[in-house]
Scaffold this motif. Structure first.
Motif, short mmCIF file in Angstrom:
data_model
loop_
_atom_site.label_atom_id
_atom_site.label_comp_id
_atom_site.label_asym_id
_atom_site.label_seq_id
_atom_site.Cartn_x
_atom_site.Cartn_y
_atom_site.Cartn_z
N ASN A 1 21.76 -10.56 53.36
CA ASN A 1 23.08 -11.13 53.09
C ASN A 1 23.38 -12.35 53.95
N ALA A 2 22.39 -12.80 54.74
CA ALA A 2 22.62 -13.92 55.66
C ALA A 2 21.40 -14.84 55.68
N ARG A 3 20.98 -15.26 54.49
CA ARG A 3 19.77 -16.07 54.40
C ARG A 3 19.85 -17.11 53.28
N GLN B 1 21.02 -18.48 48.14
CA GLN B 1 21.77 -18.48 49.40
C GLN B 1 22.80 -17.36 49.42
N ARG B 2 22.78 -16.59 50.51
CA ARG B 2 23.80 -15.59 50.78
C ARG B 2 24.35 -15.82 52.18
N LYS B 3 25.63 -15.51 52.35
CA LYS B 3 26.27 -15.81 53.62
C LYS B 3 27.23 -14.70 54.03
N LEU B 4 27.27 -14.44 55.35
CA LEU B 4 28.27 -13.54 55.92
C LEU B 4 29.45 -14.36 56.41
N ALA B 5 30.66 -13.87 56.14
CA ALA B 5 31.87 -14.59 56.53
C ALA B 5 32.77 -13.67 57.36
#
Length: 279
Positions: free
Chosen positions: A157-159, A174-178
């Protein structure tokens, strides 16, 4: 000078000396314990080498870490329109993008080209929050891991994963942690050496094993009400003669427990409970 004043001065002096001697004794004990632990660790490392386990250099540097909360970012809104020379879409909470003109890269060092492009506006969103991870990259993919202020994340989830075909990067996922937040004040972590020793003591380092790489990163520990909790983890990649595939092992950097031996259950009241289970 009256008697009571003299008595008070002697009392204060006695207390100061007593505290000083106590601290000297305590520091000596801590040093002795540290020296004993270092001696035991060295002996275990020698045992590993006798079992033909190749561990490489093991750091004894002490670090600190936090409990973190975060949530996967699933919506990117109009920001997708700022991406240039690509066809990007939001699919299942991730950005899926295809480059209109594939980017040629040196497959031995793709990061040299991608690092330069990551600095250009419109190439990927929030590029400054990601760093190249050679350990997760291969001939067909180039991985950039999300970096938090407290350290890197080790999570799908963060790559950003760039796809490589015929020496060209053709697109990415693309995945992102917020909304990353610290949940608790920092705590001491076990060292890299201690993490590898723990793995050995859990019988997760068979004979004739080679440690390929090891890193300290934040991995997901549990999920509560849509929020994910991350903890510092020693992530260790191994392979051996009986299994040529790379295996990823994880050790809780707070307490040295194997993550595979921890079972997390969510209670009805929303609080989490951690139970130890067998491998």
């Amino acid at each position: 000078m009256n008697f009571k004043r003299i008595q008070g001065i002697f009392l204060i002096a006695f207390i100061v000396i007593d505290v000083f001697l106590f601290m000297m004794t305590k520091n000596s004990k801590v040093q002795d314990d540290s020296e004993n632990a270092g001696s035991v660790n060295s002996a275990i490392v020698r045992d590993m080498k006798r079992d033909n386990i190749k561990v490489g250099r093991l750091s004894t540097t002490k670090q600190t870490g936090y409990y973190l909360s975060a949530e996967p970012q699933t919506q990117f809104g109009d920001r997708l329109n700022t991406l240039k020379n690509q066809s990007a879409r939001n699919e299942d909470g991730a950005i899926i993008s295809d480059f209109k003109n594939p980017v040629k890269v040196d497959t031995r060092h793709p990061e040299r080209t991608l690092n330069r492009l990551m600095k250009q506006q419109g190439f990927v969103l929030d590029a400054d929050e990601y760093r190249y991870d050679p350990d997760l990259s291969s001939a067909t993919k180039v991985v950039y891991a999300q970096q938090g202020k407290e350290g890197p994340f080790f999570s799908p989830n963060a790559r950003i994963t760039f796809s490589v075909s015929d020496q060209h990067v053709v697109g990415y996922n693309q995945r992102k942690l917020a909304d990353v937040k610290i949940l608790h004040e920092k705590n001491d972590l076990i060292t890299e050496e201690r993490a590898v020793i723990s793995l050995y003591q859990y019988n997760e380092l068979p004979n004739n094993t080679k440690i390929l790489w090891k890193k300290l990163a934040y991995t997901r520990f549990l999920e509560l009400s849509g929020k994910e909790v991350y903890i510092p983890t020693w992530v260790i990649a191994i392979n051996n003669k009986t299994n040529s595939q790379v295996q990823i092992k994880r050790i809780n950097a707070f307490n040295g427990a194997s993550v595979s031996t921890e079972k997390v259950q969510e209670q009805q009241n929303g609080k989490a409970k951690v139970e130890s289970v067998g491998n």
